[in-house]
Design a protein around this motif. Structure first.
Motif, PDB file in Angstrom:
ATOM      1  N   LEU A  19       0.868  -1.235  -0.043  1.00  0.00           N
ATOM      2  CA  LEU A  19      -0.038  -0.068   0.030  1.00  0.00           C
ATOM      3  C   LEU A  19       0.807   1.268  -0.180  1.00  0.00           C
ATOM      4  O   LEU A  19       0.652   2.134  -0.904  1.00  0.00           O
ATOM      5  CB  LEU A  19      -1.014   0.145   1.205  1.00  0.00           C
ATOM      6  N   TRP A  20       1.978   1.225   1.045  1.00  0.00           N
ATOM      7  CA  TRP A  20       2.894   2.265   0.778  1.00  0.00           C
ATOM      8  C   TRP A  20       3.540   2.577  -0.396  1.00  0.00           C
ATOM      9  O   TRP A  20       3.734   3.809  -0.880  1.00  0.00           O
ATOM     10  CB  TRP A  20       3.784   2.186   2.057  1.00  0.00           C
ATOM     11  N   SER A  22       2.360   1.663  -3.554  1.00  0.00           N
ATOM     12  CA  SER A  22       1.726   2.353  -4.348  1.00  0.00           C
ATOM     13  C   SER A  22       1.120   3.805  -4.105  1.00  0.00           C
ATOM     14  O   SER A  22       1.215   4.674  -4.946  1.00  0.00           O
ATOM     15  CB  SER A  22       0.235   1.471  -4.591  1.00  0.00           C
ATOM     16  N   TRP A  23       1.108   4.031  -3.118  1.00  0.00           N
ATOM     17  CA  TRP A  23       0.825   5.537  -2.473  1.00  0.00           C
ATOM     18  C   TRP A  23       2.268   6.361  -2.967  1.00  0.00           C
ATOM     19  O   TRP A  23       1.933   7.696  -3.538  1.00  0.00           O
ATOM     20  CB  TRP A  23       0.536   5.802  -1.090  1.00  0.00           C
ATOM     21  N   ALA A  24       3.387   5.905  -2.809  1.00  0.00           N
ATOM     22  CA  ALA A  24       4.520   6.595  -3.002  1.00  0.00           C
ATOM     23  C   ALA A  24       4.892   6.779  -4.444  1.00  0.00           C
ATOM     24  O   ALA A  24       5.470   7.645  -4.871  1.00  0.00           O
ATOM     25  CB  ALA A  24       5.788   6.041  -2.246  1.00  0.00           C
ATOM     26  N   ARG A  26       2.642   7.075  -6.808  1.00  0.00           N
ATOM     27  CA  ARG A  26       1.233   7.542  -7.466  1.00  0.00           C
ATOM     28  C   ARG A  26       1.889   8.788  -8.380  1.00  0.00           C
ATOM     29  O   ARG A  26       2.803   9.248  -8.205  1.00  0.00           O
ATOM     30  CB  ARG A  26       0.289   7.979  -6.610  1.00  0.00           C
ATOM     31  N   ASN A  27       1.110   9.142  -9.611  1.00  0.00           N
ATOM     32  CA  ASN A  27       1.156  10.037 -10.497  1.00  0.00           C
ATOM     33  C   ASN A  27       0.745  11.410  -9.855  1.00  0.00           C
ATOM     34  O   ASN A  27      -0.584  11.447  -9.610  1.00  0.00           O
ATOM     35  CB  ASN A  27       0.392   9.863 -11.726  1.00  0.00           C
ATOM     36  N   ARG A  28       1.361  12.273  -9.520  1.00  0.00           N
ATOM     37  CA  ARG A  28       0.931  13.546  -8.782  1.00  0.00           C
ATOM     38  C   ARG A  28       0.849  14.319  -9.922  1.00  0.00           C
ATOM     39  O   ARG A  28       1.770  15.200 -10.542  1.00  0.00           O
ATOM     40  CB  ARG A  28       2.228  13.963  -8.101  1.00  0.00           C
ATOM     41  N   SER A  30      -1.136  17.229  -9.369  1.00  0.00           N
ATOM     42  CA  SER A  30      -1.833  18.369  -8.773  1.00  0.00           C
ATOM     43  C   SER A  30      -1.220  19.690  -9.014  1.00  0.00           C
ATOM     44  O   SER A  30      -0.804  20.700  -8.054  1.00  0.00           O
ATOM     45  CB  SER A  30      -1.793  18.338  -7.194  1.00  0.00           C
TER      46      SER A  30
END
Length: 81
Positions: A19-20, A22-24, A26-28, A30
């Motif tokens: 989970l960490w 995939s979170w790290a 991720r395509n940002r 923003s």
């Protein structure tokens, strides 16, 4: 039953790591432009540094830095005298 509890610890750790990860990764999207803005900033920095090292027009050289005809004709390492 105790062995199942000990097996649950690494399984939960592996799920948490997944989970960490995939979170790290991720395509940002923003509003960040990423490397493009950093490279533009670096290019502007290099341009500014090149301008600061260029001799200014109308500014005389520091005393002792101008090469005279006497020192230009001398051999390297030999003083004119």
């Amino acid at each position: 039953m105790a062995s199942l509890a000990w097996l649950l610890i690494p399984v939960l750790a592996a799920v948490g790591a997944g989970l960490w990860g995939s979170w790290a990764a991720r395509n940002r999207k923003s509003g960040r432009t990423g490397d493009v803005s950093e490279l533009n900033g670096y290019a502007a920095f290099r341009e500014a540094m090149e301008k600061s090292h260029a001799p200014a027009a109308g500014v005389p050289e520091a005393p002792g830095t101008a090469e005279t005809a006497e020192t230009a004709d001398a051999e390297p390492g030999v003083r004119a005298g």
